[in-house]
Design a protein around this motif. Sequence first.
Motif, PDB file in Angstrom:
ATOM      1  N   ALA A 175      -3.695  -9.777   6.818  1.00 11.39           N
ATOM      2  CA  ALA A 175      -4.602  -9.079   7.819  1.00 11.39           C
ATOM      3  C   ALA A 175      -4.215  -9.501   9.364  1.00 11.39           C
ATOM      4  N   GLY A 176      -4.030  -8.387  10.041  1.00  9.63           N
ATOM      5  CA  GLY A 176      -3.725  -8.562  11.669  1.00  9.63           C
ATOM      6  C   GLY A 176      -2.912  -7.374  11.830  1.00  9.63           C
ATOM      7  N   THR A 177      -2.030  -7.654  13.119  1.00 14.35           N
ATOM      8  CA  THR A 177      -1.059  -6.444  13.655  1.00 14.35           C
ATOM      9  C   THR A 177       0.157  -6.748  13.143  1.00 14.35           C
ATOM     10  N   MET A 184      11.177   5.122  15.709  1.00  9.21           N
ATOM     11  CA  MET A 184       9.780   4.870  16.045  1.00  9.21           C
ATOM     12  C   MET A 184       9.308   3.492  15.732  1.00  9.21           C
ATOM     13  N   THR A 185       8.695   3.162  16.829  1.00 11.53           N
ATOM     14  CA  THR A 185       8.109   1.844  16.833  1.00 11.53           C
ATOM     15  C   THR A 185       6.631   2.004  16.933  1.00 11.53           C
ATOM     16  N   ARG A 186       5.824   1.448  16.082  1.00 11.45           N
ATOM     17  CA  ARG A 186       4.333   1.494  15.836  1.00 11.45           C
ATOM     18  C   ARG A 186       3.714   0.103  15.603  1.00 11.45           C
ATOM     19  N   GLN A 187       2.465   0.056  16.023  1.00 14.37           N
ATOM     20  CA  GLN A 187       1.925  -1.319  15.486  1.00 14.37           C
ATOM     21  C   GLN A 187       0.725  -0.645  14.628  1.00 14.37           C
ATOM     22  N   ALA A 188       0.373  -1.408  13.603  1.00 10.61           N
ATOM     23  CA  ALA A 188      -0.663  -1.187  12.605  1.00 10.61           C
ATOM     24  C   ALA A 188      -1.328  -2.284  12.519  1.00 10.61           C
TER      25      ALA A 188
END
Length: 403
Positions: free
Chosen positions: A103-105, A118-122
């Motif tokens: 759990a976390g980013t 593409m760079t994303r944070q989830a």
Amino acid sequence: MGDIGKRTVQLDGAPITPDSPQLAALLPGPHRLSLYEGDRLLGWRDVVVEPGVTLVVGLTVQEPTERAGAGTLMLTADPRTATVTIDGEGPYPTNRKVEGLSAGTHVLVIEAPGHFPMTRQAEVRSGQVTAVIAELEPAGELSVALGTRKGGPARVDVDGQWVGETPWSGPVHPGAHRVAVYRAGDFRHEQDVSVEAGQVTSIVTEFAHVADPSRRFTHGAALLDRGRLALDLSGGWPYLAEVRASGGAHDMVEAYLGFATALDVSNTLTIGGKVRLLDGRKLALAAGLDGAWGFGAKSRRSLALTPMALGSLQMGARALLTVGVGVRIFSDRTGPKTASAHADRDVGVQLPISLAVDVRLSRYWNLFAHFEGNPLKKDRRLLDQGYSLDTHLYGRLGVTRIF
């Protein structure tokens, strides 16, 4: 292929069975075997098939373990051939669930051939499925190289922006682009290219063009090429003679060192530099800073610091017109302390506004004129000595030798 129960095997993204005909007719080269249970990826292995060689491949399955704080990521990507790395691990196929993430980013990097990455944070939550949708933008690839290895690499600009040095390749937006390839003192080549999505456009540059003449002037915002040197010799007022050496220290920086003499009134050593802010075909902007230390007869001493801004306009192929404005802060001692008239220091500020014209006479010689005015009323007493007066208007005329 052994017993895999309800699990399925995919070859290069397509499901296969033990009787699949493509197993016996694989093309030589790299392939990927993946093992799934439903939509969950259990494991994969990359193999290289060689002609006439039979491969026996085993897949090690890492069964997920339930643990506190674990969640699932579901990444849907377009195109479906995209892969994703999660916190630097992978790559994993997309459009599948990735289970057992803490759990976390997490940082996702989604890539596919013929597309911009593409760079994303989830944000993954414990016991939940986090859905991420990524639509990659189509890209073309541009490749730039020199036709010879002599002289080292050359700088590459795409649409006026530095991207690297030859040999260079990278993704660009589909459409028309202006590519400039140049090297200090050797050549400059510019070319319009059209790039299509998913295609590679290659440019091989020959030494077809002489370096841009706008980079052979020393008094403007169009700086000297990196590695190029120049020497100015001039005469004027209030300094009767001046010599200054300049050099391109970097693609965006020019440095200079100068010495000027007004006989026994003042002899000044100046060191400074300019930083490029904008470098267009017709207009260039730069910021500069120089410091000056002076000495003269009767214990006269001077210090000055001048930040400035410069704007240059290219006038055809042979002339450059430059306007500058700055702030000069000075502190002078204008005579020995025993002389009551000059026992104190003269401290003040000037607002130098300048106009310079550089004219190219030949490949290695320029003629220049430089004029400077100070609209503030306060005189600089250092220049009110003997033959010299602070006229608030200064100038010099000289020649430049380019090396």
